[in-house]
Design an enzyme around this catalytic site. Structure first.
Site, PDB file in Angstrom:
ATOM      1  N   LYS A 215       0.836  -1.208   0.000  1.00 22.01           N
ATOM      2  CA  LYS A 215       0.000   0.000   0.000  1.00 22.01           C
ATOM      3  C   LYS A 215       0.874   1.263   0.000  1.00 22.01           C
ATOM      4  O   LYS A 215       0.661   2.162  -0.797  1.00 22.01           O
ATOM      5  CB  LYS A 215      -0.934   0.019   1.225  1.00 22.01           C
ATOM      6  CG  LYS A 215      -1.865  -1.183   1.307  1.00 22.01           C
ATOM      7  CD  LYS A 215      -2.771  -1.127   2.521  1.00 22.01           C
ATOM      8  CE  LYS A 215      -2.054  -1.176   3.860  1.00 22.01           C
ATOM      9  NZ  LYS A 215      -1.369  -2.459   4.153  1.00 22.01           N
TER      10      LYS A 215
ATOM     11  N   ARG B  92      -9.736   0.888   9.399  1.00 21.86           N
ATOM     12  CA  ARG B  92      -9.240  -0.449   9.695  1.00 21.86           C
ATOM     13  C   ARG B  92     -10.259  -1.267  10.464  1.00 21.86           C
ATOM     14  O   ARG B  92     -10.026  -2.436  10.724  1.00 21.86           O
ATOM     15  CB  ARG B  92      -8.000  -0.308  10.578  1.00 21.86           C
ATOM     16  CG  ARG B  92      -6.693  -0.629   9.909  1.00 21.86           C
ATOM     17  CD  ARG B  92      -5.621  -0.424  10.970  1.00 21.86           C
ATOM     18  NE  ARG B  92      -4.404  -1.049  10.605  1.00 21.86           N
ATOM     19  CZ  ARG B  92      -3.426  -0.449   9.943  1.00 21.86           C
ATOM     20  NH1 ARG B  92      -3.564   0.775   9.520  1.00 21.86           N
ATOM     21  NH2 ARG B  92      -2.317  -1.100   9.708  1.00 21.86           N
TER      22      ARG B  92
ATOM     23  N   ARG C 137      11.739  -6.170   4.325  1.00 23.59           N
ATOM     24  CA  ARG C 137      11.533  -4.714   4.228  1.00 23.59           C
ATOM     25  C   ARG C 137      12.504  -3.956   5.136  1.00 23.59           C
ATOM     26  O   ARG C 137      12.682  -4.307   6.302  1.00 23.59           O
ATOM     27  CB  ARG C 137      10.105  -4.351   4.631  1.00 23.59           C
ATOM     28  CG  ARG C 137       9.901  -2.835   4.726  1.00 23.59           C
ATOM     29  CD  ARG C 137       8.467  -2.420   4.841  1.00 23.59           C
ATOM     30  NE  ARG C 137       7.780  -2.983   5.982  1.00 23.59           N
ATOM     31  CZ  ARG C 137       6.477  -2.868   6.181  1.00 23.59           C
ATOM     32  NH1 ARG C 137       5.729  -2.234   5.296  1.00 23.59           N
ATOM     33  NH2 ARG C 137       5.918  -3.397   7.245  1.00 23.59           N
TER      34      ARG C 137
ATOM     35  N   ARG D 134      11.765  -1.908  10.585  1.00 28.16           N
ATOM     36  CA  ARG D 134      10.781  -1.262  11.453  1.00 28.16           C
ATOM     37  C   ARG D 134      10.663  -2.024  12.774  1.00 28.16           C
ATOM     38  O   ARG D 134      10.728  -3.247  12.787  1.00 28.16           O
ATOM     39  CB  ARG D 134       9.404  -1.238  10.750  1.00 28.16           C
ATOM     40  CG  ARG D 134       9.094   0.082  10.109  1.00 28.16           C
ATOM     41  CD  ARG D 134       7.882   0.060   9.215  1.00 28.16           C
ATOM     42  NE  ARG D 134       6.657  -0.457   9.794  1.00 28.16           N
ATOM     43  CZ  ARG D 134       5.469  -0.422   9.176  1.00 28.16           C
ATOM     44  NH1 ARG D 134       5.367   0.131   7.979  1.00 28.16           N
ATOM     45  NH2 ARG D 134       4.399  -0.932   9.741  1.00 28.16           N
TER      46      ARG D 134
ATOM     47  N   ARG E  24      -0.632  -8.545  13.574  1.00 29.58           N
ATOM     48  CA  ARG E  24      -1.252  -7.561  12.672  1.00 29.58           C
ATOM     49  C   ARG E  24      -2.049  -8.263  11.580  1.00 29.58           C
ATOM     50  O   ARG E  24      -3.147  -7.838  11.217  1.00 29.58           O
ATOM     51  CB  ARG E  24      -0.177  -6.666  12.053  1.00 29.58           C
ATOM     52  CG  ARG E  24       0.244  -5.541  12.976  1.00 29.58           C
ATOM     53  CD  ARG E  24       1.698  -5.142  12.800  1.00 29.58           C
ATOM     54  NE  ARG E  24       2.027  -4.623  11.497  1.00 29.58           N
ATOM     55  CZ  ARG E  24       3.264  -4.614  10.998  1.00 29.58           C
ATOM     56  NH1 ARG E  24       4.271  -5.111  11.672  1.00 29.58           N
ATOM     57  NH2 ARG E  24       3.490  -4.107   9.809  1.00 29.58           N
TER      58      ARG E  24
HETATM   59  P1  AP5 Z   1       4.789  -1.696   1.836  1.00 30.12           P
HETATM   60  O1  AP5 Z   1       4.417  -0.774   0.710  1.00 30.12           O
HETATM   61  O2  AP5 Z   1       5.653  -1.174   2.937  1.00 30.12           O
HETATM   62  O3  AP5 Z   1       3.488  -2.401   2.457  1.00 30.12           O
HETATM   63  P2  AP5 Z   1       2.209  -1.799   3.194  1.00 30.12           P
HETATM   64  O4  AP5 Z   1       1.025  -2.452   2.541  1.00 30.12           O
HETATM   65  O5  AP5 Z   1       2.249  -0.298   3.235  1.00 30.12           O
HETATM   66  O6  AP5 Z   1       2.357  -2.454   4.628  1.00 30.12           O
HETATM   67  P3  AP5 Z   1       2.553  -1.906   6.095  1.00 30.12           P
HETATM   68  O7  AP5 Z   1       3.214  -3.024   6.852  1.00 30.12           O
HETATM   69  O8  AP5 Z   1       3.232  -0.568   6.155  1.00 30.12           O
HETATM   70  O9  AP5 Z   1       1.099  -1.787   6.583  1.00 30.12           O
HETATM   71  P4  AP5 Z   1       0.668  -1.796   8.058  1.00 30.12           P
HETATM   72  O10 AP5 Z   1      -0.803  -1.808   7.899  1.00 30.12           O
HETATM   73  O11 AP5 Z   1       1.244  -2.850   8.916  1.00 30.12           O
HETATM   74  O12 AP5 Z   1       1.323  -0.521   8.664  1.00 30.12           O
HETATM   75  P5  AP5 Z   1       0.818   0.938   8.938  1.00 30.12           P
HETATM   76  O13 AP5 Z   1       1.990   1.798   8.756  1.00 30.12           O
HETATM   77  O14 AP5 Z   1      -0.446   1.259   8.215  1.00 30.12           O
HETATM   78  O15 AP5 Z   1       5.470  -2.993   1.160  1.00 30.12           O
HETATM   79  C1  AP5 Z   1       6.026  -4.006   1.963  1.00 30.12           C
HETATM   80  C2  AP5 Z   1       7.369  -4.484   1.353  1.00 30.12           C
HETATM   81  O16 AP5 Z   1       7.106  -5.111   0.100  1.00 30.12           O
HETATM   82  C3  AP5 Z   1       8.348  -3.353   1.058  1.00 30.12           C
HETATM   83  O17 AP5 Z   1       9.650  -3.776   1.372  1.00 30.12           O
HETATM   84  C4  AP5 Z   1       8.199  -3.117  -0.453  1.00 30.12           C
HETATM   85  O18 AP5 Z   1       9.403  -2.633  -1.021  1.00 30.12           O
HETATM   86  C5  AP5 Z   1       7.836  -4.500  -0.952  1.00 30.12           C
HETATM   87  N1  AP5 Z   1       6.944  -4.468  -2.110  1.00 30.12           N
HETATM   88  C6  AP5 Z   1       5.918  -3.609  -2.342  1.00 30.12           C
HETATM   89  N2  AP5 Z   1       5.309  -3.905  -3.503  1.00 30.12           N
HETATM   90  C7  AP5 Z   1       5.948  -5.006  -4.014  1.00 30.12           C
HETATM   91  C8  AP5 Z   1       5.770  -5.798  -5.194  1.00 30.12           C
HETATM   92  N3  AP5 Z   1       4.796  -5.513  -6.089  1.00 30.12           N
HETATM   93  N4  AP5 Z   1       6.597  -6.852  -5.375  1.00 30.12           N
HETATM   94  C9  AP5 Z   1       7.568  -7.139  -4.463  1.00 30.12           C
HETATM   95  N5  AP5 Z   1       7.813  -6.418  -3.347  1.00 30.12           N
HETATM   96  C10 AP5 Z   1       6.991  -5.359  -3.115  1.00 30.12           C
HETATM   97  O19 AP5 Z   1       0.398   0.868  10.491  1.00 30.12           O
HETATM   98  C11 AP5 Z   1       1.353   0.619  11.519  1.00 30.12           C
HETATM   99  C12 AP5 Z   1       0.630   0.544  12.867  1.00 30.12           C
HETATM  100  O20 AP5 Z   1      -0.005   1.815  13.178  1.00 30.12           O
HETATM  101  C13 AP5 Z   1      -0.512  -0.473  12.960  1.00 30.12           C
HETATM  102  O21 AP5 Z   1      -0.044  -1.780  13.225  1.00 30.12           O
HETATM  103  C14 AP5 Z   1      -1.349   0.114  14.119  1.00 30.12           C
HETATM  104  O22 AP5 Z   1      -0.769  -0.174  15.365  1.00 30.12           O
HETATM  105  C15 AP5 Z   1      -1.243   1.620  13.889  1.00 30.12           C
HETATM  106  N6  AP5 Z   1      -2.350   2.138  13.062  1.00 30.12           N
HETATM  107  C16 AP5 Z   1      -2.239   2.711  11.821  1.00 30.12           C
HETATM  108  N7  AP5 Z   1      -3.450   3.055  11.353  1.00 30.12           N
HETATM  109  C17 AP5 Z   1      -4.361   2.714  12.305  1.00 30.12           C
HETATM  110  C18 AP5 Z   1      -5.780   2.780  12.390  1.00 30.12           C
HETATM  111  N8  AP5 Z   1      -6.522   3.291  11.384  1.00 30.12           N
HETATM  112  N9  AP5 Z   1      -6.374   2.303  13.504  1.00 30.12           N
HETATM  113  C19 AP5 Z   1      -5.655   1.797  14.521  1.00 30.12           C
HETATM  114  N10 AP5 Z   1      -4.304   1.684  14.505  1.00 30.12           N
HETATM  115  C20 AP5 Z   1      -3.656   2.143  13.404  1.00 30.12           C
END
Ligand code: AP5
Length: 221
Positions: free
Chosen positions: A17, A93, A132, A164, A175
């Protein structure tokens, strides 16, 4: 000029994403609003929110709905999002967050165009997350080949590139379990509204990007 857009992107942790939102944000000229990035900035700045959120994030839990809804409500009212739209990444979420977002967009009289579900199987996201690496300062993503340079310096801003804190196996599995329990029901919520587009997230990032743009364009025809 390309029209703006109001988009939500859903998908398992590690589905890509964040990677795709950087490209979509440039393409549609709208801000990328990532609640994860906002929380990580609060952690870095050691604000009250950041201190409270860090423990929850490291353990792979979810920050409370009330806090997240308040943060997003304020952000969507800012001039850039109000003018051209936005891409929401990481929010909603939970069903309560989705219902609150429905009310916010109705109040602003600016409905979401389409909800993109970036679909990647669990076994593939686990591989992606384990390799990552992320710049601590600007958030640029890198992929480890198993031989990380020390120190690893970000090409974009010169910051430190690290794993991270929440990319540990226990936190990632928690998660992903929470995603199935709390976020997966949103597919039905948005499917019933006729706003959901499921997009295959497996393949080269450029191919995935083309599919996402096509899904947005199709939603407008
Ligand atoms: P990447 O683009 O980093 O993946 P992502 O989908 O953004 O995954 P995240 O792990 O960042 O999502 P998340 O939901 O855990 O974290 P968030 O920051 O939202 O890609 C992953 C890897 O794959 C990278 O290395 C990339 O290079 C590679 N890649 C990408 N595309 C590829 C492809 N096509 N082919 C091969 N490789 C590829 O949230 C973090 C924390 O914040 C949560 O756990 C929670 O505690 C809190 N939080 C955030 N929002 C809320 C909410 N709304 N409510 C409650 N808590 C919240």
């Amino acid at each position: 000029m390309i029209p703006g857009a109001r988009l939500i992107i859903l998908g398992r942790q590690g589905a890509g994403k964040g990677t795709q939102c950087v490209r979509l944000s440039r393409h549609f000229v709208v801000p990328h609003i990532s609640t994860g990035d906002m929380l990580r900035a609060a952690v870095r700045e050691q604000t009250d929110l950041g201190v409270m959120a860090k423990e929850i994030m490291d353990a792979g839990g979810l920050v409370s709905d009330d806090i997240m809804i308040g943060i997003v409500r304020d952000r969507l009212k800012a001039a850039d999002a109000d003018t051209r739209g936005y891409i929401l990444d990481g929010f909603p979420r939970t069903i309560d967050q989705a219902v609150a977002l429905d009310a916010i967009t109705e109040e602003l009289a600016k409905p979401i165009d389409v909800v993109l579900d970036l679909n990647v199987p669990r076994e593939i996201v686990l591989e992606r997350i384990s390799s990552r690496r992320v710049c601590r300062d600007c958030g640029t993503n890198y992929t480890s080949d198993g031989h990380d340079p020390t120190p690893w310096i970000c090409d974009v801003c010169g910051g430190d590139v690290l794993q991270r804190d929440d990319d540990t196996p226990d936190s990632v599995n928690r998660r992903l379990d929470l995603y199935e329990e709390q976020t997966f029901p949103l597919m039905r919520h948005y499917g019933d509204q006729g706003r959901l587009a499921v997009v295959n997230g497996v393949g080269k990032p450029s191919s995935v990007f083309d599919r996402l743009v096509k899904a947005v364009d199709n939603s407008r025809t």
